[in-house]
Design an enzyme around this catalytic site. Sequence first.
Site, PDB file in Angstrom:
ATOM      1  CB  THR A  82      -8.380  -2.084  -0.307  1.00 29.03           C
ATOM      2  OG1 THR A  82      -7.299  -0.976   1.276  1.00 29.03           O
ATOM      3  CG2 THR A  82      -8.502  -0.153  -0.601  1.00 29.03           C
ATOM      4  CB  SER A 131       3.636   1.424   3.209  1.00 30.06           C
ATOM      5  OG  SER A 131       2.546   0.905   2.134  1.00 30.06           O
ATOM      6  CG  ASN A 160       1.860   4.878   1.430  1.00 33.44           C
ATOM      7  OD1 ASN A 160       2.189   4.805   0.551  1.00 33.44           O
ATOM      8  ND2 ASN A 160       1.672   6.116   0.507  1.00 33.44           N
ATOM      9  CD  GLU A 161      -4.358  -1.294   1.018  1.00 30.58           C
ATOM     10  OE1 GLU A 161      -4.264  -0.843   2.191  1.00 30.58           O
ATOM     11  OE2 GLU A 161      -4.792  -0.988   0.539  1.00 30.58           O
ATOM     12  N   PRO A 162      -0.956  -1.919   4.513  1.00 33.11           N
ATOM     13  CG  PRO A 162      -2.520  -3.178   6.573  1.00 33.11           C
ATOM     14  CD  PRO A 162      -2.402  -1.844   4.741  1.00 33.11           C
TER      15      PRO A 162
END
Length: 275
Positions: free
Chosen positions: A192, A177, A173-175
């Site tokens: 990532t 999300s 869950n990246e920025p």
Amino acid sequence: MSIRIQEGGHEISGALKYMLKKFEKMPIKLCVDPEEGALHIARYIALAIRQKQQDNQYLVLGLATGSSPIKVYNELVRMHREEGLSFKNVVSFNLDEYYPLKADAQQSYVRFMHEYLFDHVDIDPANVHIPDGELPIEKVEQFCADYDKKIQFFGGLDIQILGIGRTGHIGFNEPGSWLSSKTRLVKLDHVTRVDAAKDFGKEENVPYRAITMGIQTIMSAKQIFIMAWGSHKAEIVREAIEGEVSEMVPATFLQGHANVKFYLDPRCRGRANSG
Ligand code: F6R
């Protein structure tokens, strides 16, 4: 005058300790080293497995890959071998998998989990769940919906273990999300992919996407243990535990969980606050 105390082999001042506590918005456990943290988490998991065994119930475990939880898995394997800890009543759900990626690829999380845990314990293979990186794209959405349903079918995640990425991701869950996000296909953040390049030889080989449990899926766990070891995580850990809750640092959502603990070593927690 500040009192100097020994913490994890590192000397930190009483004043600094007070400062750290003052800004923490979730419970932390500062461990002497990653070994101590891993032992603590593994013992908690073992106790939970045994308690469920007594009640003839499954323990539903949410599992992470990466460097952070390896020592937890080592200790669980040791307990299986030397103390008879059985995983027959464990159902597991892994957080994520690169997409697309073959299960037998060197970098797959299927391979990782077998290497560090599943091949060494007596878990029933039918009880192991890992997002499928080999699915045709048109089947991914249904697979994700079914993944969340399956977790619910088993009564929800009893314990979820997490690492944290330099972007502040939990799972993938990246920025950006949302708190309400569920298991889904996501685009990986550039940072990532840069961090994953060492596993794939070079950045161009890192998949652009992944299937990940959502924030909501993770937050629904009854107990969450998150780990971070080493100074390279210090800055993002500080944001996660001191910052405002924001989808730009998804780990900050954990501040709203009633039963979370952040396991850190002094290299990870000391440095971000000392400058
Ligand atoms: C892995 C996962 C990721 C990692 C994170 C930290 O399943 O979901 O969120 O936990 O990228 O990775 P390490 O532990 O390798 O620093």
